[in-house]
Design a protein around this motif. Structure first.
Motif, PDB file in Angstrom:
ATOM      1  N   GLN A 135       0.833  -1.194   0.000  1.00  0.00           N
ATOM      2  CA  GLN A 135       0.000   0.000   0.000  1.00  0.00           C
ATOM      3  C   GLN A 135       0.877   1.257   0.000  1.00  0.00           C
ATOM      4  OE1 GLN A 135      -3.451  -0.470  -0.190  1.00  0.00           O
ATOM      5  NE2 GLN A 135      -2.720  -2.586  -0.396  1.00  0.00           N
ATOM      6  N   PHE A 136       0.252   2.371  -0.404  1.00  0.00           N
ATOM      7  CA  PHE A 136       0.976   3.642  -0.501  1.00  0.00           C
ATOM      8  C   PHE A 136       0.407   4.657   0.488  1.00  0.00           C
ATOM      9  CE2 PHE A 136       1.657   1.495  -4.496  1.00  0.00           C
ATOM     10  CZ  PHE A 136       2.984   1.776  -4.786  1.00  0.00           C
ATOM     11  N   PRO A 137       1.256   5.579   0.971  1.00  0.00           N
ATOM     12  CA  PRO A 137       2.701   5.662   0.747  1.00  0.00           C
ATOM     13  C   PRO A 137       3.422   4.561   1.514  1.00  0.00           C
ATOM     14  CG  PRO A 137       2.024   7.318   2.336  1.00  0.00           C
ATOM     15  CD  PRO A 137       0.764   6.684   1.826  1.00  0.00           C
ATOM     16  N   PRO A 138       4.522   4.029   0.964  1.00  0.00           N
ATOM     17  CA  PRO A 138       5.195   2.879   1.593  1.00  0.00           C
ATOM     18  C   PRO A 138       5.591   3.122   3.043  1.00  0.00           C
ATOM     19  CG  PRO A 138       6.041   3.217  -0.623  1.00  0.00           C
ATOM     20  CD  PRO A 138       5.170   4.393  -0.318  1.00  0.00           C
ATOM     21  N   GLU A 139       6.055   4.336   3.365  1.00  0.00           N
ATOM     22  CA  GLU A 139       6.549   4.585   4.721  1.00  0.00           C
ATOM     23  C   GLU A 139       5.480   4.383   5.789  1.00  0.00           C
ATOM     24  OE1 GLU A 139       5.772   8.659   2.730  1.00  0.00           O
ATOM     25  OE2 GLU A 139       6.662   6.716   2.207  1.00  0.00           O
ATOM     26  N   ASP A 140       4.210   4.419   5.395  1.00  0.00           N
ATOM     27  CA  ASP A 140       3.123   4.199   6.358  1.00  0.00           C
ATOM     28  C   ASP A 140       2.673   2.745   6.400  1.00  0.00           C
ATOM     29  OD1 ASP A 140       3.168   6.895   6.892  1.00  0.00           O
ATOM     30  OD2 ASP A 140       1.518   7.372   5.521  1.00  0.00           O
ATOM     31  N   HIS A 141       3.307   1.898   5.591  1.00  0.00           N
ATOM     32  CA  HIS A 141       2.836   0.513   5.490  1.00  0.00           C
ATOM     33  C   HIS A 141       3.966  -0.507   5.586  1.00  0.00           C
ATOM     34  CE1 HIS A 141      -1.325   1.577   4.383  1.00  0.00           C
ATOM     35  NE2 HIS A 141      -0.765   2.630   3.819  1.00  0.00           N
ATOM     36  N   ILE A 142       5.050  -0.128   6.246  1.00  0.00           N
ATOM     37  CA  ILE A 142       6.185  -1.032   6.426  1.00  0.00           C
ATOM     38  C   ILE A 142       6.210  -1.531   7.867  1.00  0.00           C
ATOM     39  CG2 ILE A 142       8.715  -1.181   6.511  1.00  0.00           C
ATOM     40  CD1 ILE A 142       8.794   0.759   4.163  1.00  0.00           C
ATOM     41  N   THR A 143       6.389  -2.842   8.036  1.00  0.00           N
ATOM     42  CA  THR A 143       6.463  -3.476   9.349  1.00  0.00           C
ATOM     43  C   THR A 143       7.829  -4.117   9.527  1.00  0.00           C
ATOM     44  OG1 THR A 143       4.091  -3.953   9.319  1.00  0.00           O
ATOM     45  CG2 THR A 143       5.444  -5.209  10.872  1.00  0.00           C
ATOM     46  N   GLN A 144       8.465  -3.890  10.659  1.00  0.00           N
ATOM     47  CA  GLN A 144       9.711  -4.566  10.981  1.00  0.00           C
ATOM     48  C   GLN A 144       9.378  -5.886  11.660  1.00  0.00           C
ATOM     49  OE1 GLN A 144      12.727  -2.164  12.844  1.00  0.00           O
ATOM     50  NE2 GLN A 144      13.835  -3.933  13.660  1.00  0.00           N
ATOM     51  N   ILE A 145       9.725  -6.996  11.008  1.00  0.00           N
ATOM     52  CA  ILE A 145       9.361  -8.318  11.513  1.00  0.00           C
ATOM     53  C   ILE A 145      10.283  -8.763  12.640  1.00  0.00           C
ATOM     54  CG2 ILE A 145       9.182 -10.762  10.883  1.00  0.00           C
ATOM     55  CD1 ILE A 145       8.240  -9.903   8.147  1.00  0.00           C
ATOM     56  N   VAL A 173      16.667 -21.585  10.233  1.00  0.00           N
ATOM     57  CA  VAL A 173      15.597 -21.069   9.390  1.00  0.00           C
ATOM     58  C   VAL A 173      14.404 -20.700  10.261  1.00  0.00           C
ATOM     59  CG1 VAL A 173      14.035 -21.577   7.482  1.00  0.00           C
ATOM     60  CG2 VAL A 173      16.368 -22.492   7.468  1.00  0.00           C
ATOM     61  N   TYR A 174      13.855 -19.506  10.016  1.00  0.00           N
ATOM     62  CA  TYR A 174      12.700 -19.022  10.771  1.00  0.00           C
ATOM     63  C   TYR A 174      11.555 -18.704   9.811  1.00  0.00           C
ATOM     64  CZ  TYR A 174      15.301 -18.553  15.147  1.00  0.00           C
ATOM     65  OH  TYR A 174      16.010 -18.814  16.289  1.00  0.00           O
ATOM     66  N   VAL A 175      10.332 -18.727  10.352  1.00  0.00           N
ATOM     67  CA  VAL A 175       9.145 -18.385   9.569  1.00  0.00           C
ATOM     68  C   VAL A 175       8.286 -17.412  10.365  1.00  0.00           C
ATOM     69  CG1 VAL A 175       7.692 -20.282  10.426  1.00  0.00           C
ATOM     70  CG2 VAL A 175       7.262 -19.308   8.152  1.00  0.00           C
ATOM     71  N   TYR A 176       7.648 -16.494   9.637  1.00  0.00           N
ATOM     72  CA  TYR A 176       6.717 -15.528  10.232  1.00  0.00           C
ATOM     73  C   TYR A 176       5.379 -15.671   9.517  1.00  0.00           C
ATOM     74  CZ  TYR A 176       4.710 -10.905  11.352  1.00  0.00           C
ATOM     75  OH  TYR A 176       3.896  -9.883  11.762  1.00  0.00           O
ATOM     76  N   ASP A 177       4.318 -15.915  10.278  1.00  0.00           N
ATOM     77  CA  ASP A 177       2.999 -16.157   9.686  1.00  0.00           C
ATOM     78  C   ASP A 177       2.094 -14.937   9.740  1.00  0.00           C
ATOM     79  OD1 ASP A 177       2.412 -15.993  12.365  1.00  0.00           O
ATOM     80  OD2 ASP A 177       1.386 -17.929  12.502  1.00  0.00           O
ATOM     81  N   GLY A 178       2.672 -13.768  10.017  1.00  0.00           N
ATOM     82  CA  GLY A 178       1.893 -12.550  10.150  1.00  0.00           C
ATOM     83  C   GLY A 178       1.616 -12.199  11.590  1.00  0.00           C
ATOM     84  N   ILE A 179       1.888 -13.157  12.509  1.00  0.00           N
ATOM     85  CA  ILE A 179       1.643 -12.923  13.939  1.00  0.00           C
ATOM     86  C   ILE A 179       2.882 -13.249  14.764  1.00  0.00           C
ATOM     87  CG2 ILE A 179       0.223 -13.536  15.935  1.00  0.00           C
ATOM     88  CD1 ILE A 179      -2.002 -14.280  13.976  1.00  0.00           C
ATOM     89  N   THR A 180       3.408 -14.466  14.575  1.00  0.00           N
ATOM     90  CA  THR A 180       4.525 -14.920  15.393  1.00  0.00           C
ATOM     91  C   THR A 180       5.709 -15.351  14.536  1.00  0.00           C
ATOM     92  OG1 THR A 180       3.651 -17.185  15.452  1.00  0.00           O
ATOM     93  CG2 THR A 180       2.986 -15.698  17.231  1.00  0.00           C
ATOM     94  N   ARG A 181       6.908 -15.315  15.140  1.00  0.00           N
ATOM     95  CA  ARG A 181       8.140 -15.802  14.523  1.00  0.00           C
ATOM     96  C   ARG A 181       8.471 -17.157  15.134  1.00  0.00           C
ATOM     97  NH1 ARG A 181       8.923 -10.526  15.918  1.00  0.00           N
ATOM     98  NH2 ARG A 181      10.063 -11.167  17.788  1.00  0.00           N
ATOM     99  N   THR A 182       8.748 -18.137  14.288  1.00  0.00           N
ATOM    100  CA  THR A 182       8.969 -19.498  14.765  1.00  0.00           C
ATOM    101  C   THR A 182      10.202 -20.089  14.109  1.00  0.00           C
ATOM    102  OG1 THR A 182       6.571 -19.793  14.988  1.00  0.00           O
ATOM    103  CG2 THR A 182       7.929 -21.775  15.071  1.00  0.00           C
TER     104      THR A 182
END
Length: 520
Positions: A135-145, A173-182
């Motif tokens: 989504q735009f503008p990018p700076e408002d839609h970036i998440t640090q995982i 190796v790690y995975v992120y499902d949108g909620i948690t890091r595993t």
């Protein structure tokens, strides 16, 4: 001052990773377009690992492209939305300047992007994983995982939004499902890949005990849904996976490396097939969603072979014809079985891009400059980075006989006679914006507002979302699709009868009054 990596350094990286490479043929079936033309070194992947790992997906099936732009003091991630002219549709999505180190972007078919970012080299090596939702503008839609003070690198993203990456401190190796890091791997996880259903495959190195292939089916907890696919003393890897969960990899079996295939059924040991006989070294296999496999191999190590997924494999393997001396980098393939690769001519100096459409081989580049690491999407669009004589830029080749209609409204960008409508689509990502639209808010005639805020209760689709008076619940009444909207008020039959009776009554009164006046 323009920074430019010395060509000999880049060649050393390529040689160390893929043994050098190809060249040959015509442009008659494709149009080659240079996407970037700037003072950066524009390329794919992570330069630190470019020669030893395969680059994640950088082009979506919608034609969107992401890349790393390396400058004097750092690097950032850029995004092209697939529309023309490219210079009007490129967005920087990481950082506010150039004093950052953002590398190795990956994109899915929803336009979502992940990458590794951190302090500039050489001052810092602590990368974190970042996610942009498109989504735009990018700076408002970036998440640090991640935010763990260790180096997290080389992320890949699937169509369901799962992100997989490697943590440098433990090589896991790690995975992120949108909620948690595993954490997925137990020890030294490498060469991971994720399919568009969120299933992950990787190589786990047991140091001295060989390397094995592991598969996670995308369910939680991972420890209950992870399967060891191989169990021998061979060095197995790096694996590739398709959306059906089928996996290909190579193993060092003694005389050479041998290609293996798992069909996704259990138990794995009963469903693994040896594809090649191990006489020569086979490497860098790729598998598409139809179970077809392409790889480098043969006596010269630089031939390209294709297996159509039928059994027995030895009766269904063909060698792809090409006029180049060497083919390398691991060929890439789409679901139509079209294959692209990098190669060099007999001088082994200039690298070019080639494509095989199942019948013929075409050379997409033919000049005095190098071109590397092509990828192909399911529309047949081929993207790569190459030298334009000044620095590294991003290029794309589009089939000539194709209509690029990303939003399926019948109009293409660029305009093309093969489209149902030959006019240029000024917005190829919104099916409600197109030329000659009777709604002036969504017409391509300039100047066009294209998606202003919805004006409530004016009976017009102002924001071009396909709905009339879509004001987020603030309008009275129900939403109506713009294509079926009738601006005249609807009148029930019972109301119509009452209305006609009222008109006749008034008319009768007027006539009666006129007659009475005349008699006087």
């Amino acid at each position: 001052m323009k920074y430019r990596m010395p060509l000999w350094v880049f060649r050393v990286l390529i040689f160390l990773g893929f043994f050098l490479g190809v060249a040959s043929v015509s442009y008659s079936e494709y149009t080659v377009i240079q996407i970037t033309d700037n003072d950066y070194q524009d390329l794919f992947g992570d330069l630190v690992h470019l020669a030893i790992t395969q680059i994640p997906r950088v082009i979506s099936d919608n034609g969107e492209v992401v890349w790393t732009a390396n400058g004097v003091t750092g690097s950032n991630i850029f995004f092209w939305d697939g529309q023309f002219p490219p210079e009007d549709h490129i967005t920087q999505i990481s950082g506010s300047g150039n004093a950052h180190c953002n590398i190795g972007p990956s994109i899915n078919n929803h336009g979502q992007v992940v990458w590794g970012g951190g302090d500039p080299y050489p001052e810092g090596l602590l990368d974190e994983i970042f996610f942009w939702d498109g989504q735009f503008p990018p700076e408002d839609h970036i998440t640090q995982i991640t935010n763990d003070s260790v180096r997290d690198e080389e992320p890949h993203i699937s169509n369901n939004g799962y992100v997989v990456w490697r943590r440098y401190d433990s090589d896991n190796v790690y995975v992120y499902d949108g909620i948690t890091r595993t954490q997925l791997s137990l020890t030294h996880g490498w060469f991971y890949r994720i399919n568009d259903n969120g299933q992950v495959v990787w190589q786990e190195n047991r140091w001295g005990l060989g390397a094995e292939i592991f598969f996670w089916d995308g369910q939680f907890p991972p420890e209950d849904h992870t399967t060891q696919i191989t169990n021998n003393s061979n060095l197995a890897g790096p694996p590739q996976i398709n959306d059906s969960g089928q996996i290909v990899w190579v193993e060092n079996t003694g005389a050479g490396t041998t290609l293996f295939f798992w069909d996704g059924q259990f138990p794995p040991e009963d469903h693994i097939t040896q594809i090649t006989n191990g006489t020569y070294d086979e490497f860098a296999p790729q598998i598409n969603n139809n179970g077809q496999v392409v790889w480098n191999g043969g006596e010269s190590y630089h031939e390209i072979f294709f297996w159509d997924g039928q059994f027995p494999p030895e009766d269904h393997i063909t060698q792809i014809p090409h006029d180049s001396l060497l083919a390398y980098h691991g060929p890439q393939m789409n679901d139509d079985g079209h294959v692209v690769w990098t190669g060099t001519d007999s001088s082994r100096i200039i690298s070019n891009i080639f494509i095989y459409d199942g019948i013929t081989t075409n050379q997409l580049t033919n000049n005095s400059y190098d071109h590397f690491f092509p990828q192909i999407n399911d529309k047949g669009h081929v993207v790569w980075f190459g030298d334009d004589g000044t620095d590294w830029e991003i290029f794309i080749a589009v089939p000539d006989a194709s209509c690029i209609d990303n939003d399926s409204d019948g109009y293409g960008n660029p305009a093309h006679a093969e489209c149902p409508h030959p006019e240029l689509d000024c917005n190829n990502s919104n099916p409600h914006i197109y030329p000659t639209n009777s709604n002036t808010y969504c017409d391509c005639a300039e100047p066009y507002p294209q998606g202003v805020s919805e004006i409530c209760e004016d009976g017009i689709d102002n924001n071009c979302d396909g709905l009339v008076d879509n004001c987020g619940g603030s309008c009275v009444g129900s939403l109506v699709e713009a294509s079926t909207y009738d601006p005249s008020p609807a009148i029930e039959s019972s109301d119509l009868a009452k209305h006609l009776a009222y008109i006749l009554l008034q008319l009768g009164a007027v006539i009666g009054l006129m007659i009475w006046c005349r008699r006087r």
